[in-house]
Write a protein that holds these residues in place. Structure first.
Motif, PDB file in Angstrom:
ATOM      1  N   ALA A  99      30.074   7.938   3.825  1.00 28.41           N
ATOM      2  CA  ALA A  99      29.971   6.886   4.745  1.00 28.41           C
ATOM      3  C   ALA A  99      28.960   7.419   6.004  1.00 28.41           C
ATOM      4  CB  ALA A  99      31.479   6.572   5.549  1.00 28.41           C
ATOM      5  N   ASP A 100      28.587   6.453   6.761  1.00 27.13           N
ATOM      6  CA  ASP A 100      27.558   6.458   7.696  1.00 27.13           C
ATOM      7  C   ASP A 100      28.228   5.741   8.995  1.00 27.13           C
ATOM      8  OD1 ASP A 100      26.775   3.874   7.218  1.00 27.13           O
ATOM      9  OD2 ASP A 100      24.634   4.537   6.648  1.00 27.13           O
ATOM     10  N   ALA A 101      27.579   5.453  10.061  1.00 27.57           N
ATOM     11  CA  ALA A 101      28.151   4.827  11.121  1.00 27.57           C
ATOM     12  C   ALA A 101      28.488   3.330  10.751  1.00 27.57           C
ATOM     13  CB  ALA A 101      27.080   4.695  12.218  1.00 27.57           C
ATOM     14  N   ASN A 102      27.865   2.720   9.665  1.00 27.92           N
ATOM     15  CA  ASN A 102      27.962   1.436   9.005  1.00 27.92           C
ATOM     16  C   ASN A 102      28.921   1.252   8.289  1.00 27.92           C
ATOM     17  OD1 ASN A 102      25.881   0.338  10.956  1.00 27.92           O
ATOM     18  ND2 ASN A 102      24.503   1.180   9.198  1.00 27.92           N
ATOM     19  N   GLY A 147      26.597   3.818  -4.468  1.00 29.02           N
ATOM     20  CA  GLY A 147      25.411   4.340  -5.216  1.00 29.02           C
ATOM     21  C   GLY A 147      25.026   5.733  -4.626  1.00 29.02           C
ATOM     22  N   VAL A 148      25.981   6.388  -3.885  1.00 27.65           N
ATOM     23  CA  VAL A 148      25.344   7.827  -3.417  1.00 27.65           C
ATOM     24  C   VAL A 148      25.744   8.910  -4.687  1.00 27.65           C
ATOM     25  CG1 VAL A 148      25.852   9.338  -1.815  1.00 27.65           C
ATOM     26  CG2 VAL A 148      25.886   7.100  -1.071  1.00 27.65           C
ATOM     27  N   ASN A 149      24.817   9.804  -4.799  1.00 31.48           N
ATOM     28  CA  ASN A 149      25.219  11.053  -5.447  1.00 31.48           C
ATOM     29  C   ASN A 149      25.719  11.968  -4.613  1.00 31.48           C
ATOM     30  OD1 ASN A 149      24.085  10.027  -7.920  1.00 31.48           O
ATOM     31  ND2 ASN A 149      22.039  10.249  -7.420  1.00 31.48           N
ATOM     32  N   VAL A 150      26.629  12.822  -5.232  1.00 30.79           N
ATOM     33  CA  VAL A 150      27.226  13.967  -4.200  1.00 30.79           C
ATOM     34  C   VAL A 150      27.239  15.174  -5.179  1.00 30.79           C
ATOM     35  CG1 VAL A 150      29.229  14.857  -3.164  1.00 30.79           C
ATOM     36  CG2 VAL A 150      28.814  12.416  -3.184  1.00 30.79           C
ATOM     37  N   THR A 151      26.642  16.105  -4.559  1.00 32.82           N
ATOM     38  CA  THR A 151      26.696  17.450  -5.215  1.00 32.82           C
ATOM     39  C   THR A 151      27.436  18.380  -4.393  1.00 32.82           C
ATOM     40  OG1 THR A 151      24.461  17.117  -6.177  1.00 32.82           O
ATOM     41  CG2 THR A 151      25.164  19.327  -6.312  1.00 32.82           C
ATOM     42  N   ALA A 152      28.354  19.247  -5.109  1.00 32.48           N
ATOM     43  CA  ALA A 152      29.342  20.363  -4.286  1.00 32.48           C
ATOM     44  C   ALA A 152      28.799  21.754  -5.115  1.00 32.48           C
ATOM     45  CB  ALA A 152      30.382  19.768  -4.322  1.00 32.48           C
TER      46      ALA A 152
END
Length: 170
Positions: free
Chosen positions: A146-149, A154-159
């Motif tokens: 999330a951001d301020a909005n 559709g975000v890619n997350v890598t860990a």
């Protein structure tokens, strides 16, 4: 469900090629093994059982592909779970607490014996794996980006696991 109290040996006992059974919503207090599975007892399900004050919460020998979901094995005098020469068994959403030496003890001979613990609680300093046994521990992961909005789509997350060099994409 059933309630078993002050049982001398095994309140829930599956043996001798017992296949495709389900033990659901039982309570066992006392006994040598709260749940004992042996002699090629395969593909059984143990769901929402509560085992308290036994010598071992679960003892499993020569039995494969058994699934434990939402069980509690608490206050075991010696071992929460003891697995010998058994493969592809899964403990999911379970609690394992032993007052004795091990929460989990797994051993096997020359054939690889693997056990999965998924989202299950235990004391990692009270685990012993011997011989050809392996123990895989996994946890559920929910990712919210999330951001301020608000939430992003559709975000890619890598860990990275701190012990692995390669990334994991989610």
């Amino acid at each position: 469900g059933n309630n078993f109290y002050d049982i001398t040996f095994y309140p829930i006992y599956v043996q001798g090629n017992s296949i495709n059974n389900t033990a659901f919503n039982n309570s066992a207090d006392g006994g040598e093994d709260g749940i004992r599975i042996e002699q090629n007892s395969n593909n059984n399900n143990f769901i929402s059982n509560f085992v308290n004050n036994s010598q071992r919460g679960v003892y499993m020998d020569l039995s494969n592909n058994n699934i434990f979901i939402g069980n509690s094995f608490e206050n075991s005098a010696n071992r929460g779970i003891e697995i010998s020469s058994s493969s592809n068994n899964k403990f999911i959403d379970s609690m394992i607490v032993s007052l004795g030496e091990y929460d989990i003890r797994s051993s096997g001979s020359s054939i690889t014996h693997n056990t999965l613990l998924l989202n299950s609680s235990f004391n990692k300093s009270k685990v012993a794996v011997y011989g050809a046994s392996s123990l895989t521990v996994q946890w559920y992961l929910d990712v919210n980006v999330a951001d301020a909005n608000g939430a992003l789509q559709g975000v890619n997350v890598t860990a990275w696991n701190k012990t692995l060099l390669e990334p994991r994409a989610f």
